[in-house]
Enzyme design. Structure first.
Site, PDB file in Angstrom:
ATOM      1  N   LYS A 106     -17.118  -5.558   9.008  1.00 29.35           N
ATOM      2  CA  LYS A 106     -16.191  -6.898   8.725  1.00 29.35           C
ATOM      3  C   LYS A 106     -15.919  -5.679   9.966  1.00 29.35           C
ATOM      4  O   LYS A 106     -16.738  -5.364  11.019  1.00 29.35           O
ATOM      5  CB  LYS A 106     -15.406  -6.125   8.020  1.00 29.35           C
ATOM      6  CG  LYS A 106     -15.415  -6.908   6.749  1.00 29.35           C
ATOM      7  CD  LYS A 106     -13.633  -6.465   5.330  1.00 29.35           C
ATOM      8  CE  LYS A 106     -13.649  -7.282   4.316  1.00 29.35           C
ATOM      9  NZ  LYS A 106     -12.533  -6.714   3.568  1.00 29.35           N
ATOM     10  N   SER A 115      -2.293  -7.550   3.340  1.00 26.98           N
ATOM     11  CA  SER A 115      -2.827  -7.257   4.826  1.00 26.98           C
ATOM     12  C   SER A 115      -2.998  -8.928   5.768  1.00 26.98           C
ATOM     13  O   SER A 115      -2.242  -8.799   6.940  1.00 26.98           O
ATOM     14  CB  SER A 115      -3.669  -6.536   4.915  1.00 26.98           C
ATOM     15  OG  SER A 115      -3.819  -5.507   4.632  1.00 26.98           O
ATOM     16  N   HIS A 143       0.629  -1.102  -0.154  1.00 28.64           N
ATOM     17  CA  HIS A 143       0.028   0.331   0.378  1.00 28.64           C
ATOM     18  C   HIS A 143       0.691   1.343  -0.011  1.00 28.64           C
ATOM     19  O   HIS A 143      -0.003   1.957  -0.625  1.00 28.64           O
ATOM     20  CB  HIS A 143      -1.391   0.384   1.387  1.00 28.64           C
ATOM     21  CG  HIS A 143      -1.632  -1.016   1.578  1.00 28.64           C
ATOM     22  ND1 HIS A 143      -2.246  -2.156   2.745  1.00 28.64           N
ATOM     23  CD2 HIS A 143      -2.886  -1.266   0.642  1.00 28.64           C
ATOM     24  CE1 HIS A 143      -2.966  -2.724   2.813  1.00 28.64           C
ATOM     25  NE2 HIS A 143      -3.323  -1.998   1.273  1.00 28.64           N
ATOM     26  N   ARG A 160      -0.932  -5.770  -8.285  1.00 28.05           N
ATOM     27  CA  ARG A 160       0.338  -7.229  -7.085  1.00 28.05           C
ATOM     28  C   ARG A 160       0.514  -8.084  -8.691  1.00 28.05           C
ATOM     29  O   ARG A 160       1.699  -8.271  -8.838  1.00 28.05           O
ATOM     30  CB  ARG A 160      -0.006  -7.646  -5.976  1.00 28.05           C
ATOM     31  CG  ARG A 160      -0.049  -6.056  -4.632  1.00 28.05           C
ATOM     32  CD  ARG A 160      -0.302  -7.019  -3.241  1.00 28.05           C
ATOM     33  NE  ARG A 160      -1.913  -7.331  -3.597  1.00 28.05           N
ATOM     34  CZ  ARG A 160      -2.649  -7.986  -2.599  1.00 28.05           C
ATOM     35  NH1 ARG A 160      -2.097  -8.158  -1.424  1.00 28.05           N
ATOM     36  NH2 ARG A 160      -3.573  -8.120  -3.301  1.00 28.05           N
TER      37      ARG A 160
HETATM   38  O1  PNS Z   1      -8.475  -2.642   0.998  1.00 23.33           O
HETATM   39  P1  PNS Z   1      -9.546  -2.867   0.205  1.00 23.33           P
HETATM   40  O2  PNS Z   1     -10.238  -4.242   1.365  1.00 23.33           O
HETATM   41  O3  PNS Z   1      -9.210  -4.328  -1.152  1.00 23.33           O
HETATM   42  O4  PNS Z   1      -9.922  -2.085  -0.747  1.00 23.33           O
HETATM   43  C1  PNS Z   1     -11.825  -2.366  -1.037  1.00 23.33           C
HETATM   44  C2  PNS Z   1     -12.437  -1.208  -1.699  1.00 23.33           C
HETATM   45  C3  PNS Z   1     -12.918  -0.945   0.378  1.00 23.33           C
HETATM   46  C4  PNS Z   1     -11.359  -0.072  -1.939  1.00 23.33           C
HETATM   47  C5  PNS Z   1     -14.023  -1.270  -1.883  1.00 23.33           C
HETATM   48  O5  PNS Z   1     -14.295  -2.591  -1.010  1.00 23.33           O
HETATM   49  C6  PNS Z   1     -15.219  -0.012  -1.699  1.00 23.33           C
HETATM   50  O6  PNS Z   1     -14.065   0.419  -2.585  1.00 23.33           O
HETATM   51  N1  PNS Z   1     -15.618  -0.370  -1.059  1.00 23.33           N
HETATM   52  C7  PNS Z   1     -16.292   0.306  -0.532  1.00 23.33           C
HETATM   53  C8  PNS Z   1     -18.419   0.574  -1.070  1.00 23.33           C
HETATM   54  C9  PNS Z   1     -18.523   0.286  -2.866  1.00 23.33           C
HETATM   55  O7  PNS Z   1     -17.976   1.871  -2.836  1.00 23.33           O
HETATM   56  N2  PNS Z   1     -18.522  -0.365  -3.512  1.00 23.33           N
HETATM   57  C10 PNS Z   1     -19.037  -0.469  -4.736  1.00 23.33           C
HETATM   58  C11 PNS Z   1     -17.502  -0.438  -5.406  1.00 23.33           C
HETATM   59  S1  PNS Z   1     -16.941  -1.703  -5.587  1.00 23.33           S
END
Ligand code: PNS
Length: 165
Positions: free
Chosen positions: A42, A130, A18, A92
């Site tokens: 979560k 993570s 990150h 990645r």
């Molecule tokens: O670090 P991560 O868990 O891979 O991040 C995922 C994240 C937070 C980018 C994704 O889950 C997200 O955008 N969540 C917010 C809800 C949302 O906008 N969902 C619709 C589009 S994916």
């Protein structure tokens, strides 16, 4: 023209992968807001405040144009609130691609004015996640190559306080 981007994620906790993406993005955008998702569905190891604070300490040297903010709800709404035209995500490996493509296309449907940009994580951090970092910490492995120093300290302290984490 001011180019503003958000870099959203769970960051539980921030890893060197990150941080590498944040560093690259900090050179590309005039403002970069790292968005930490507060997902009530979560159960994270680190609270939202802890995650924000750990990222703030980890990105302190990237400059004042890089900030950290918690959010809930949709990433595109978070981007709009900050006046961001871009979402930054790291890739990645090929295995990240499918889920990222789906998210990017969903976000584009929701907010056509916000574009997702992908940055390739440095090869040396391509294996870092993570969840695996937490597992290595839980079993006493050396996590220092995988996470920024403030995170390594916090993870070690958390495992020492409760080895069942
Ligand atoms: O670090 P991560 O868990 O891979 O991040 C995922 C994240 C937070 C980018 C994704 O889950 C997200 O955008 N969540 C917010 C809800 C949302 O906008 N969902 C619709 C589009 S994916």
């Amino acid at each position: 023209m001011t180019r503003v981007a958000v870099f959203p994620g769970s960051f539980d906790p921030m890893t060197n992968a990150h941080l590498d993406v944040a560093r690259r993005a900090s050179g590309l955008f005039d403002r970069l807001i790292i968005g930490v998702l507060n997902n009530p569905r979560k159960a994270p190891l680190f609270s939202i405040d802890e995650r924000v604070a750990l990222i703030e300490r980890s990105v302190a040297d990237l400059g004042e144009h890089v900030t950290v903010d918690a959010f809930d709800g949709l990433t595109v709404e978070f981007a709009r609130r900050h006046g961001a035209g871009f979402i930054v995500r790291g890739l990645r490996a090929v295995s990240d691609f499918e889920a990222e493509l789906q998210m990017a296309l969903t976000n584009r449907k929701l907010a056509p004015e916000v574009d997702t940009t992908f940055l390739m994580t440095a090869l040396e951090f391509g294996y870092v996640s993570s969840s695996l970092t937490k597992e290595v910490a839980r079993f006493g492995g050396d996590i220092r190559p995988m996470v920024p120093a403030p995170v390594a300290e916090a993870l070690a302290a958390r495992v020492a306080a409760d080895p069942r984490v």
